[in-house]
Design a protein around this motif. Structure first.
Motif, PDB file in Angstrom:
ATOM      1  N   MET A 114      -5.654   4.515   8.511  1.00  0.00           N
ATOM      2  CA  MET A 114      -5.251   5.406   7.450  1.00  0.00           C
ATOM      3  C   MET A 114      -4.958   6.799   7.991  1.00  0.00           C
ATOM      4  O   MET A 114      -4.006   7.424   7.569  1.00  0.00           O
ATOM      5  CB  MET A 114      -6.327   5.456   6.369  1.00  0.00           C
TER       6      MET A 114
ATOM      7  N   ASN B 282      -0.983  -3.769  13.179  1.00  0.00           N
ATOM      8  CA  ASN B 282      -2.429  -3.936  13.271  1.00  0.00           C
ATOM      9  C   ASN B 282      -2.688  -5.431  13.147  1.00  0.00           C
ATOM     10  O   ASN B 282      -2.562  -6.013  12.097  1.00  0.00           O
ATOM     11  CB  ASN B 282      -3.182  -3.116  12.218  1.00  0.00           C
TER      12      ASN B 282
ATOM     13  N   LEU C 125      -2.467  -0.895   0.438  1.00  0.00           N
ATOM     14  CA  LEU C 125      -3.530   0.005   0.893  1.00  0.00           C
ATOM     15  C   LEU C 125      -3.008   1.428   1.040  1.00  0.00           C
ATOM     16  O   LEU C 125      -3.648   2.387   0.580  1.00  0.00           O
ATOM     17  CB  LEU C 125      -4.108  -0.485   2.220  1.00  0.00           C
ATOM     18  N   LEU C 126      -1.852   1.577   1.672  1.00  0.00           N
ATOM     19  CA  LEU C 126      -1.279   2.909   1.852  1.00  0.00           C
ATOM     20  C   LEU C 126      -0.990   3.564   0.507  1.00  0.00           C
ATOM     21  O   LEU C 126      -1.372   4.710   0.265  1.00  0.00           O
ATOM     22  CB  LEU C 126       0.000   2.831   2.685  1.00  0.00           C
TER      23      LEU C 126
ATOM     24  N   TYR D 109      -4.809  -8.701  12.985  1.00  0.00           N
ATOM     25  CA  TYR D 109      -6.169  -9.104  12.646  1.00  0.00           C
ATOM     26  C   TYR D 109      -6.694 -10.007  13.745  1.00  0.00           C
ATOM     27  O   TYR D 109      -5.949 -10.531  14.565  1.00  0.00           O
ATOM     28  CB  TYR D 109      -6.218  -9.780  11.277  1.00  0.00           C
TER      29      TYR D 109
ATOM     30  N   ASP E 202       8.143  -0.582   0.435  1.00  0.00           N
ATOM     31  CA  ASP E 202       7.876  -1.986   0.727  1.00  0.00           C
ATOM     32  C   ASP E 202       9.011  -2.564   1.548  1.00  0.00           C
ATOM     33  O   ASP E 202      10.182  -2.235   1.335  1.00  0.00           O
ATOM     34  CB  ASP E 202       7.742  -2.793  -0.567  1.00  0.00           C
TER      35      ASP E 202
ATOM     36  N   ALA F 228      -1.530   6.917   9.444  1.00  0.00           N
ATOM     37  CA  ALA F 228      -0.518   6.898   8.390  1.00  0.00           C
ATOM     38  C   ALA F 228      -0.430   8.255   7.698  1.00  0.00           C
ATOM     39  O   ALA F 228       0.673   8.748   7.423  1.00  0.00           O
ATOM     40  CB  ALA F 228      -0.836   5.803   7.373  1.00  0.00           C
TER      41      ALA F 228
ATOM     42  N   SER G 123       6.382  -0.782   4.997  1.00  0.00           N
ATOM     43  CA  SER G 123       5.273  -1.678   5.298  1.00  0.00           C
ATOM     44  C   SER G 123       5.368  -2.971   4.517  1.00  0.00           C
ATOM     45  O   SER G 123       6.129  -3.096   3.563  1.00  0.00           O
ATOM     46  CB  SER G 123       3.954  -0.965   4.992  1.00  0.00           C
ATOM     47  N   THR G 124       4.539  -3.917   4.934  1.00  0.00           N
ATOM     48  CA  THR G 124       4.466  -5.215   4.284  1.00  0.00           C
ATOM     49  C   THR G 124       3.207  -5.321   3.441  1.00  0.00           C
ATOM     50  O   THR G 124       2.249  -4.573   3.639  1.00  0.00           O
ATOM     51  CB  THR G 124       4.443  -6.343   5.336  1.00  0.00           C
TER      52      THR G 124
ATOM     53  N   GLY H  88      -0.186  -6.319   2.092  1.00  0.00           N
ATOM     54  CA  GLY H  88      -1.483  -5.682   1.931  1.00  0.00           C
ATOM     55  C   GLY H  88      -1.540  -4.279   2.490  1.00  0.00           C
ATOM     56  O   GLY H  88      -2.182  -3.397   1.910  1.00  0.00           O
ATOM     57  N   THR H  89      -0.866  -4.051   3.605  1.00  0.00           N
ATOM     58  CA  THR H  89      -0.872  -2.709   4.199  1.00  0.00           C
ATOM     59  C   THR H  89      -0.142  -1.734   3.294  1.00  0.00           C
ATOM     60  O   THR H  89      -0.596  -0.607   3.077  1.00  0.00           O
ATOM     61  CB  THR H  89      -0.253  -2.726   5.604  1.00  0.00           C
ATOM     62  N   SER H  90       0.973  -2.178   2.736  1.00  0.00           N
ATOM     63  CA  SER H  90       1.725  -1.330   1.809  1.00  0.00           C
ATOM     64  C   SER H  90       0.868  -0.950   0.602  1.00  0.00           C
ATOM     65  O   SER H  90       0.837   0.206   0.182  1.00  0.00           O
ATOM     66  CB  SER H  90       2.985  -2.070   1.357  1.00  0.00           C
TER      67      SER H  90
END
Length: 103
Positions: A1, A86, A23-24, A88, A33, A4, A16-17, A19-21
């Protein structure tokens, strides 16, 4: 974070894609997106997100090449200057109960 936030603070457009999108965005970071860029939704259980000329052309075109510059301009492909991922923990995820090893 933190990364970002700093990029956004420098005026960098973040794309972003999934889940990351989310979260941001939920954290107050302005993000586009990937589906807005490509015009296609993420599909096949999220396995296909960025396989698109607007993504790969933006990353891979050679700016010193007149033919590359011409091709991306013709198709409305904007340059992508930085790719941040990132990953996993694949091994840890595969070790979870119920995760199929064959797809």
């Amino acid at each position: 974070m933190e990364f970002a936030y700093r990029l956004a603070g420098l005026g960098v457009e973040l794309i972003s894609t999934g889940g990351t999108s989310k979260l941001l965005r939920d954290s107050g970071v302005r993000v586009k997106d990937i589906s807005e860029l490509t015009g296609f939704p993420e599909m096949l259980d999220g396995r296909v997100k960025t396989l698109h000329p607007k993504v790969h052309g933006g990353i891979l075109h050679r700016r010193e090449s007149p033919s590359h510059r011409s091709a991306v301009a013709e198709h409305g492909i904007e340059p992508i200057d930085m790719v941040v991922v990132n990953l996993y923990a694949f091994e840890k995820t595969a070790a979870k109960a119920g995760v199929p090893l064959k797809i």
